[in-house]
Design a protein around this motif. Structure first.
Motif, PDB file in Angstrom:
ATOM      1  N   ASP A 343       1.248  -1.133  -0.043  1.00  0.00           N
ATOM      2  CA  ASP A 343      -0.103   0.198   0.212  1.00  0.00           C
ATOM      3  C   ASP A 343       0.648   1.338  -0.514  1.00  0.00           C
ATOM      4  O   ASP A 343       1.001   2.434  -0.661  1.00  0.00           O
ATOM      5  N   PRO A 344       1.692   1.758   1.240  1.00  0.00           N
ATOM      6  CA  PRO A 344       2.472   3.017   0.881  1.00  0.00           C
ATOM      7  C   PRO A 344       3.657   2.922  -0.246  1.00  0.00           C
ATOM      8  O   PRO A 344       3.699   3.694  -0.521  1.00  0.00           O
ATOM      9  N   ARG A 345       3.926   1.449  -0.571  1.00  0.00           N
ATOM     10  CA  ARG A 345       4.762   1.972  -2.017  1.00  0.00           C
ATOM     11  C   ARG A 345       3.778   2.165  -3.514  1.00  0.00           C
ATOM     12  O   ARG A 345       4.487   2.430  -4.179  1.00  0.00           O
ATOM     13  N   VAL A 346       2.820   2.031  -3.807  1.00  0.00           N
ATOM     14  CA  VAL A 346       1.868   2.016  -4.720  1.00  0.00           C
ATOM     15  C   VAL A 346       2.016   3.218  -3.999  1.00  0.00           C
ATOM     16  O   VAL A 346       1.421   3.902  -5.288  1.00  0.00           O
ATOM     17  N   ALA A 445      -4.850   6.489 -14.728  1.00  0.00           N
ATOM     18  CA  ALA A 445      -4.935   5.078 -14.122  1.00  0.00           C
ATOM     19  C   ALA A 445      -4.350   5.395 -12.186  1.00  0.00           C
ATOM     20  O   ALA A 445      -5.078   4.898 -11.631  1.00  0.00           O
ATOM     21  N   HIS A 446      -3.263   6.103 -12.352  1.00  0.00           N
ATOM     22  CA  HIS A 446      -2.972   5.621 -11.064  1.00  0.00           C
ATOM     23  C   HIS A 446      -3.162   6.827 -10.104  1.00  0.00           C
ATOM     24  O   HIS A 446      -3.209   5.801  -8.812  1.00  0.00           O
ATOM     25  N   LEU A 450      -4.895   5.622  -6.738  1.00  0.00           N
ATOM     26  CA  LEU A 450      -4.944   6.175  -5.009  1.00  0.00           C
ATOM     27  C   LEU A 450      -5.835   6.937  -4.476  1.00  0.00           C
ATOM     28  O   LEU A 450      -6.230   6.677  -3.336  1.00  0.00           O
ATOM     29  N   ARG A 451      -7.187   7.068  -5.591  1.00  0.00           N
ATOM     30  CA  ARG A 451      -8.056   7.684  -5.073  1.00  0.00           C
ATOM     31  C   ARG A 451      -8.804   6.181  -3.795  1.00  0.00           C
ATOM     32  O   ARG A 451      -9.648   6.258  -2.933  1.00  0.00           O
ATOM     33  N   GLU A 452      -8.986   5.436  -5.006  1.00  0.00           N
ATOM     34  CA  GLU A 452     -10.097   4.376  -4.177  1.00  0.00           C
ATOM     35  C   GLU A 452      -9.019   3.862  -2.921  1.00  0.00           C
ATOM     36  O   GLU A 452      -9.923   3.217  -2.052  1.00  0.00           O
TER      37      GLU A 452
END
Length: 619
Positions: A343-346, A445-446, A450-452
């Motif tokens: 999660d934090p890496r994304v 897309a990225h 992040l919003r999701e």
């Protein structure tokens, strides 16, 4: 492994407990049993003895430890410096090192910023001091390459956190350090070292001042050990350096056969802090803004704040006689932890992070579909939510793959300009134009991903997954022995794959065959995941089977990538600049040839996957 300042490196290691007066087996005693020992000329080397002094930093309530993150300042040995270790991909660890510098009690700003999302801006103070007398042996090949190291550590440690509970108190109160170090886990890393995407505290200078003040306060309060005295123990550490994983696993297995026991904790810090309570959720950062008219809602917990306590035995304790449901829950817990780790890496947009999170999501969904009957809890609702998350991640991942595939392919056209001297692609500018055209798709897309990840839907999914692995409800079938239940599910999955491959083989070339091969790819992936989930029980037989199916999946994946790429090339060419459109036309021809070649290769890898020797463990 020696690493340069500010660099990130992979860490793959396993720790063993050893009595103070016990004899440590020499590496030389296992060399002749290693794969290709004679050809590679293995020999043992001596790296001498070292005195290591390390001070570990955390918040007073151990938020870094709760997030499976360690931060230390170490002197002595070949890698003296500040070390930050964070969760990485595939349950691995990432280590970032910066030089020692002059500061002894103030964490470097570069590392403070990386952990502010976890600490919530709370000061970092010394929480433990560990002194290690280390004797190091190394395994070398004929060329003198250091393949792995075996360190014999005699450790003396003390806890510095004032008011920390004793082990007995923590046990009585249901506490315990959430270090994330399940005994015997081999840890490694791939990729970057960011803990969070954005700092959760303002101003590095202000944080530095707060840390300095907090350290002074701790020094005054902790004149000596706060837990009654130093802790002393001996442990052995096997670490991969420049060798391969197969060699590492072989040496690990020989050492266990020689009597070494995997350590009960995965790190020295976890041992010295054992009994400390897990950290609460990070406190919100104070900002000088007008207070809202109504109280703000309690923020949802960050994934880094979640600490899984799976209701299943450790992987090393599972076997054919274990309950089938326990094997499933252990596998599910690994994948849930990987989502939390990624999660934090994304959020930081680190390389391969979206892919790693998407794979964990797919593995979860596949396992619940294949082995869902081992649970009484209906799995379709959570599978639907996992499908949603995978789709969101897939948009970004597919855009990333297409971008990199086309940029690389267009650049390769430059290597043969003699085929068409007037080809505009040979100018060297086209690859950059292609990247610019496709980069926007990836960024869009990225940003949506992040919003999701900040949505209530995502947080609710994490709640459900955590509950699933911490409070699983096993069915009657789930309580049966793994050896009698699990292989049947793999056979069923492989049967579905075989049916799709046969149908594709008899279909006419074109859209119908392409669609069937795409469905076969998805079935191969599910079969692969089903087998990989039970490798912990069935060992090499399941591993070889999964490897063969993986090869089929990869060939089918290449075919599908070619189909999608050709469709996208047609769309892109209609709006591209002339020189880029010309390059796209050449790539379209290449992709057609590539698709034909992969179809021919499917026959070969499918025959290999059906080999009887790979199925002998299946009913």
């Amino acid at each position: 492994m020696v690493n340069q300042p500010g660099k990130v490196h992979e860490e793959i290691e396993v720790k063993y407990d050893l009595a103070a007066d016990a004899e440590l087996p020499a590496l030389s005693s296992v060399l002749h049993e290693l794969p290709d020992a004679e050809e590679r000329g293995y020999r043992e080397g001596d790296l001498g003895e070292h005195e290591l002094e390390a001070t570990y930093f955390d918040t007073r309530d151990l938020r870094l430890s709760a997030a499976r993150t360690t931060l230390r300042r170490r002197t002595g040995g070949h890698d003296a410096g500040w070390h930050l270790k964070t969760p990485g991909s595939d349950g691995a660890r990432i280590e970032r090192q910066v030089p020692l510098g002059r500061a002894v009690k103030t964490v470097p700003a570069a590392l403070r910023r990386l952990v502010e999302d976890v600490t919530g801006g709370e000061p970092l103070v010394p929480v433990a001091q560990i002194t290690t007398h280390r004797t190091v042996r190394t395994l070398l090949d004929a060329a003198g390459t250091r393949l792995l190291e075996l360190a014999d550590d005699r450790v003396q440690a003390r806890r510095l956190v004032a008011g920390a509970p004793t082990d007995a108190q923590a046990d009585a109160e249901g506490g315990g350090l959430a270090s994330g170090a399940a005994g015997g886990a081999v840890v490694g890393a791939a990729g970057g070292a960011a803990v969070g995407a954005a700092p959760g505290a303002a101003g590095g200078a202000a944080v530095g001042a707060a840390v300095g003040a907090a350290v002074s306060a701790v020094d005054e309060l902790t004149d000596g050990p706060t837990d009654g005295g130093p802790q002393v123990w001996r442990e052995v550490e096997l670490e991969l350096v420049d060798g391969d994983r197969e060699l590492f696993d072989a040496v690990d297995a020989r050492l266990r056969e020689a009597g070494l026991q995997v350590a009960g904790t995965g790190s020295k810090l976890a041992r010295v802090l054992s009994g400390a309570r897990p950290a609460p959720a990070p406190a919100p950062v104070v900002r000088h803004e007008p207070e809202p008219a109504t109280p703000a809602e309690e923020p949802a917990p960050r994934p880094a704040d979640r600490v899984l306590t799976p209701a299943a035995p450790r992987r090393t304790d599972l076997g054919p006689g274990s309950r089938a449901g326990d094997v499933l829950v252990a596998h599910l817990a690994e994948q849930v932890q990987r989502i939390l780790d990624q999660d934090p890496r994304v959020r930081a947009d680190e390389p391969d992070s979206v892919h790693a999170m998407r794979v964990a999501t797919r593995r979860l969904r596949s396992a619940l579909k294949t082995y869902g009957s081992l649970l009484t809890t209906p799995t379709k609702p959570v599978r639907d939510e996992l499908r949603w998350l995978a789709a969101e991640l897939g948009e970004a991942r597919d855009a990333e793959v297409l971008r990199d595939r086309l940029v690389q392919s267009v650049a390769s056209l430059d290597h043969a300009p003699e085929e068409q001297p007037a080809d505009p692609a040979a100018t060297g500018a086209v690859p950059q134009l292609v990247r610019e055209q496709l980069e926007g798709d990836y960024r869009t897309a990225h940003d949506r991903v992040l919003r999701e990840l900040d949505s209530e839907r995502y947080q609710s999914l994490l709640d459900v997954l955590q509950d699933l692995v911490e409070r699983p409800q096993l069915s009657d079938r789930g309580r049966r022995k793994a050896r009698t239940v699990l292989p049947k599910r793999v056979v069923k999955s492989f049967g579905s794959l075989a049916d799709l491959v046969r149908r594709a083989q008899h279909a006419d070339a074109g859209t119908e065959r392409d669609e069937l091969l795409h469905e076969a790819r998805k079935a191969a992936k599910q079969t692969r995941y089903a087998a990989e989930a039970v490798v912990v029980v069935f060992g090499k037989d399941a591993k070889r089977f999964a490897k063969a199916v993986t090869e089929l999946q990869e060939v089918l994946g290449e075919h599908q990538d070619s189909v999608v790429t050709r469709q996208r090339l047609t769309d892109l060419a209609s709006t591209a600049r002339p020189e880029v459109a010309f390059a796209y036309g050449r790539l379209f021809e290449q992709e057609e040839a590539h698709a034909a070649a992969t179809e021919a290769e499917v026959e070969e890898v499918w025959a290999a996957a059906r080999a009887k020797r790979l199925h002998r463990w299946l009913p």
